[in-house]
Write an enzyme that holds these catalytic residues in place. Structure first.
Site, short mmCIF file in Angstrom:
data_model
loop_
_atom_site.label_atom_id
_atom_site.label_comp_id
_atom_site.label_asym_id
_atom_site.label_seq_id
_atom_site.Cartn_x
_atom_site.Cartn_y
_atom_site.Cartn_z
N LYS A 191 -33.15 63.39 13.68
CA LYS A 191 -33.00 62.67 12.41
C LYS A 191 -31.67 63.05 11.76
O LYS A 191 -31.17 64.16 11.98
CB LYS A 191 -34.13 63.06 11.45
CG LYS A 191 -35.51 62.62 11.83
CD LYS A 191 -36.52 63.11 10.78
CE LYS A 191 -37.95 62.76 11.15
NZ LYS A 191 -38.21 61.32 11.05
N ARG A 202 -47.59 59.57 16.86
CA ARG A 202 -48.55 58.77 17.62
C ARG A 202 -48.97 59.46 18.91
O ARG A 202 -50.05 59.20 19.43
CB ARG A 202 -47.96 57.39 17.89
CG ARG A 202 -46.73 57.36 18.76
CD ARG A 202 -45.95 56.07 18.64
NE ARG A 202 -45.32 55.95 17.33
CZ ARG A 202 -44.65 54.88 16.92
NH1 ARG A 202 -44.50 53.84 17.72
NH2 ARG A 202 -44.11 54.84 15.72
#
Length: 509
Positions: free
Chosen positions: A281, A355
């Protein structure tokens, strides 16, 4: 050890003049003619003079407005506090959420005052319950890591709350006040877990905190460490956690009352810090990533609240805990992992890690054939693009999705149902594995939910009823505090899950 913020709350029908408190809170609303006192216990000339002076004092009655005035001679309160109720319509009763927010806003803004009496319009048990719950949620503070030279001089939060209501003697009100305290404790513990810095909260210490919070309740806590996770095939957790020096954990928390007729399973995303892994990020994108474990904190504390309330429903919570870091050991884009249960996933982006750990939890939870399966996660930035920072999304099988939405409405939390378009499933196809962890860019929140659905099991050939709650924005308040919501961790979705469990029990009777 996670410290919770817990004011003592009681209800009384005593005359306001006999109530000893540091501050008395009265509601002010916006009428068509201007600001007006609503449900005020003040009587006679004092009430008339105050009501006539509101506009002159610049008091509007707007939501979140809290103003302090000197106490009146006939009151045993040093301070008179006016809290805004917002706009009202003649003949239309105030909603429970309006009362919840007004009480919470007042108590939140009265930190430093020890005891508060809330004289808001609470003429029914439901209204009294809303006021009590708002107070419990508003009385939150997090100063654990401040040196605190002023500690001990003034309370950090309101410690004692008295709800003035004419129905205080009813058994339902006593039960409602107790429920409010339990809910407040659960939400505030969730907030504190979210607010913990990643230097202090990581998979191992999160597991320890879960055991400590559950210590005095009728629940069982089982912790799977990295060796157990690898040997039992929890490839999502193992893969995401490989880049960190702090190994992953799966925490299973079980509440199994003897008379339970319904089985629920909750699965929570617990990424204690998300750097993005090798798909790193940008620096600004990491600043709030201590909050990426909010889903796990929610399902833990919702279960503990359900246990403390003694609801006759079996609930199992699965806390999927890992830290997503870059290193020479970290998983790479193009790697293929095997999730619990045997499905393989090609990694296209290591920043789509939530996920993967959730896939392990959903597959494991499915093996126990619950009647309904709900997962909670700060899963996608796309949730904020679609719904902003205060409205969470709920997706899944129609029946569970709609029941979650109804529970959220009752609890006073903002959730919105979203679709799962079947055409998005094809974008998750992989040339080398059963599916990829990334799909269509547009509608990314929906694609992520469709990915999760792949790991929800079947019972007798039918998919287990399932709903996915994406709380990415609402779980962490980056702006100013408002209502009963503080800065940073909000505890959103705890109240919805508890209300959902209560609704399930009611329907089963």
């Amino acid at each position: 050890m996670i410290r919770t913020t817990e004011p003592r709350i009681n209800a009384t029908a005593k005359d306001v003049r006999k109530i000893q408190c540091d501050a008395l809170v009265v509601g002010v609303a916006q009428d068509t003619s201007g600001p007006v006192l609503v449900g005020s216990p003040l009587r006679g000339k004092a009430a008339q003079v105050l009501n006539d002076s509101l506009a002159v004092l610049g008091i509007t009655g707007a939501t979140d407005e809290v103003r302090r005035l000197p106490g009146l001679p006939e009151l045993n309160a040093e301070v008179l506090v006016l809290t805004g109720l917002g706009k009202i319509e003649q003949g239309v009763p105030l909603s429970e959420e309006t009362l919840r927010r007004a009480a919470g806003s007042a108590v939140r803004q009265l930190g430093g005052i020890s005891s508060v009496a809330l004289a808001l319009p609470a003429e029914t048990p439901a209204a009294a319950a809303a006021v009590a719950e708002g107070a419990a949620l508003g009385a939150y503070s997090y100063n654990e890591h401040r040196s605190g030279s002023a500690s001990g001089k003034r309370p950090e939060h309101v410690e004692m709350v008295t709800v003035l209501t004419p129905v205080a003697g009813e058994k339902s009100v006593t039960a409602a006040v107790k429920r409010a305290q339990i809910i407040g404790r659960a939400v505030n513990a969730t907030r504190t877990l979210v607010n913990q810095p990643p230097s202090h909260l990581y998979p191992e210490t999160f597991a320890d905190a879960a055991a400590a919070l559950a210590k005095d309740l009728p629940v069982k806590v089982t912790v799977l460490d990295e060796k157990k996770l690898e040997s039992e095939g929890f490839g999502g957790l193992v893969g995401v956690g490989k880049g960190s020096a702090r190994p992953p954990r799966m925490v299973k928390v079980e509440y199994s009352p003897a008379r339970a007729k319904i089985k629920l399973a909750f699965v929570g995303k617990g990424i204690t810090f998300d750097s993005g892994g090798l798909s790193l990020k940008p620096a600004n994108g990491m600043v709030t990533m201590k909050c990426d474990m909010a889903g796990a904190a929610v399902v833990l504390n919702a279960l503990l609240a359900i246990a403390e309330l003694g609801l006759p429903v079996k609930v199992t919570a699965w806390l999927c805990l890992a830290e997503n870091m870059p290193s020479g050991h970290a998983q790479r884009p193009s790697d293929v992992m095997t999730v619990y249960g045997g499905k393989t996933v090609e990694i296209l982006n290591t920043d789509a890690e939530g996920r993967l750990v959730m896939a392990d939890g959903l597959a494991a939870a499915s093996e126990e054939a619950p009647d309904a399966l709900i997962d909670v996660a700060t899963l996608t930035g796309a949730q904020m693009v679609a719904l902003g920072s205060r409205v969470s999304a709920v997706m899944g099988e129609d029946g569970v999705r709609d029941a979650v939405k109804a529970a959220a409405d009752r609890a006073g939390e903002l959730f919105w149902p979203m679709p799962l378009p079947e055409e998005l499933r094809s974008s998750l196809e992989s040339p080398v594995a059963d599916l990829a962890n990334m799909g269509e860019k547009f509608g990314g929140m929906l694609t992520a939910a469709i990915f999760l659905r792949e790991f929800v099991g079947e019972v007798n050939g039918e998919k287990i009823p399932w709903a996915h709650l994406d709380i990415a924005g609402p779980a962490f308040n980056e702006g100013a505090a408002y209502g009963y919501t503080p800065k940073e961790g909000t505890g959103v979705a705890v109240r919805t899950l508890v209300a959902y469990a209560e609704d399930v029990v009611a329907r089963a009777r």
